[in-house]
Each structure stands twice: as structure tokens, then as C-alpha cells.
Design an enzyme around this catalytic site. Structure first.
Site, short mmCIF file in Angstrom:
data_model
loop_
_atom_site.label_atom_id
_atom_site.label_comp_id
_atom_site.label_asym_id
_atom_site.label_seq_id
_atom_site.Cartn_x
_atom_site.Cartn_y
_atom_site.Cartn_z
N HIS A 99 0.84 -1.20 0.00
CA HIS A 99 0.00 0.00 0.00
C HIS A 99 0.87 1.24 0.00
O HIS A 99 2.01 1.21 0.46
CB HIS A 99 -0.96 0.03 1.20
N HIS A 101 0.85 5.21 1.32
CA HIS A 101 0.21 6.23 2.17
C HIS A 101 0.31 7.59 1.48
O HIS A 101 1.38 7.98 1.00
CB HIS A 101 0.96 6.40 3.50
P1 5GP Z 1 1.74 0.30 7.45
O1 5GP Z 1 2.25 0.57 8.83
O2 5GP Z 1 1.60 -1.19 7.19
O3 5GP Z 1 2.50 1.01 6.37
O4 5GP Z 1 0.30 0.96 7.42
C1 5GP Z 1 -0.88 0.29 7.66
C2 5GP Z 1 -1.96 1.35 7.76
O5 5GP Z 1 -3.21 0.73 7.62
C3 5GP Z 1 -1.98 2.10 9.10
O6 5GP Z 1 -1.86 3.51 8.85
C4 5GP Z 1 -3.32 1.74 9.70
O7 5GP Z 1 -3.92 2.81 10.39
C5 5GP Z 1 -4.14 1.33 8.49
N1 5GP Z 1 -5.15 0.32 8.75
C6 5GP Z 1 -4.96 -0.87 9.40
N2 5GP Z 1 -6.12 -1.57 9.43
C7 5GP Z 1 -7.04 -0.81 8.78
C8 5GP Z 1 -8.42 -1.01 8.49
O8 5GP Z 1 -9.04 -2.02 8.84
N3 5GP Z 1 -9.05 -0.03 7.79
C9 5GP Z 1 -8.41 1.11 7.37
N4 5GP Z 1 -9.12 2.00 6.70
N5 5GP Z 1 -7.10 1.33 7.65
C10 5GP Z 1 -6.43 0.38 8.33
#
Ligand code: 5GP
Ligand code: ZN
Length: 140
Positions: A99, A101
Site C-alpha cells: 500500500h 500512504h
Molecule cells: P503500514 O504501517 O503497514 O504502512 O500501514 C498500515 C496502515 O493501515 C496504518 O496507517 C493503519 O492505520 C491502516 N489500517 C490498518 N487496518 C485498517 C483497516 O481495517 N481499515 C483502514 N481504513 N485502515 C487500516
């Protein structure tokens, strides 16, 4: 990936606040936003991280990120924006489905995307330059 939350969100199995959708991607609001307008670009197919995602889809993902960034800037009136993409636990990845951001930034918002700057030493520079060129073949 039957147990992947982002597969379920990206493919509409679990409803979520969606800014945009096409055949390859869904763009959703982050459930725990760093700032107002923090959103995520999710491919509909499961790839764990940047090491796995095919070039063609990665290209599309970053072109979409640029478009979402421009639209979100217009919508939120933010003063800047970070595009962040974490790979593996050591880099802060918590959901192991690729993903991107998009994090709008506002003057005096506290600044949470950053690092403590070090100093590039002569020794480290030489080590990195030779390790990088010794690892694998041509980049293209
Ligand atoms: P990472 O740390 O893996 O780069 O980011 C994961 C992101 O996914 C985090 O910013 C977290 O808030 C978001 N996230 C995790 N679970 C969910 C979810 O069930 N729904 C949404 N909309 N965001 C999520
Ligand atoms: Zn997935």
C-alpha cells in the site's frame, strides 16, 4: 489471501470509506490517520510489498498516487504532503499487503514523518558504493 484485511477492504468484502476505485485499485481513508485526509492506495490483488508487486502495477500505483495527491491537496487545502510506502516490519510495515500512504501535511501539524539525520562518513560511503555495484547486475 483469505486472511488479509487489505484484500477484503480493496475488494469490497468489508465496506470502507472509498475515495476512488478502478479495476486495479481502491483508495480508502486510513482508519488511524496521521493527519486529516490520510489515505491509502491498495491494489486489489495481493502482493506483500514492493519486492513482490509487478512493475506494471507499481507504475500505475504511483501514477495514481500523484493524482490522488493533487486532488487531496485541492480538497483539504494542505500545505504539503508525504507519500510513504513501508516494506517489512523493520521499516514499520504493519499490514503485509502493498500500500501507498498519502499523508497531507499542514504547517505546524507536529511533523511525524521523518528521521534523525546522521552523517555520511567516508568509510560508509565507500562501503555502500561498492556493495551496491557488486550486488546483482545492471538496474535496467
Ligand atoms: P503500514 O504501517 O503497514 O504502512 O500501514 C498500515 C496502515 O493501515 C496504518 O496507517 C493503519 O492505520 C491502516 N489500517 C490498518 N487496518 C485498517 C483497516 O481495517 N481499515 C483502514 N481504513 N485502515 C487500516
Ligand atoms: Zn492482501
Amino acid at each position: 489471501m483469505s486472511d488479509c484485511i487489505f484484500c477484503k477492504l480493496a475488494n469490497g468484502e468489508i465496506p470502507t470509506a472509498t475515495l476512488y476505485e478502478d479495476e486495479d485499485f481502491r483508495v480508502i481513508l486510513d482508519a488511524n490517520p496521521a493527519t486529516k485526509g490520510h489515505c491509502l492506495i491498495l491494489p486489489k490483488k495481493h502482493y506483500a510489498d514492493v519486492y513482490e508487486i509487478p512493475d506494471e502495477l507499481l507504475e500505475k500505483a504511483f501514477i495514481l498516487a500523484k493524482k490522488v495527491a493533487a486532488r487531496m491537496t485541492e480538497a483539504m487545502g494542505c500545505d504539503g504532503l508525504n507519500i510513504v510506502q513501508n516494506n517489512k516490519e523493520a521499516a514499520g510495515q504493519t499490514v503485509f499487503h502493498f500500500h501507498i500512504h498519502i499523508i497531507p501535511r499542514y504547517k505546524n501539524d507536529g511533523g511525524m514523518v521523518g528521521w534523525k539525520p546522521g552523517k555520511l562518513t567516508e568509510e560508509a560511503k565507500n562501503e555502500i558504493l561498492s556493495a551496491f555495484s557488486a550486488a546483482g547486475g545492471a538496474l535496467q
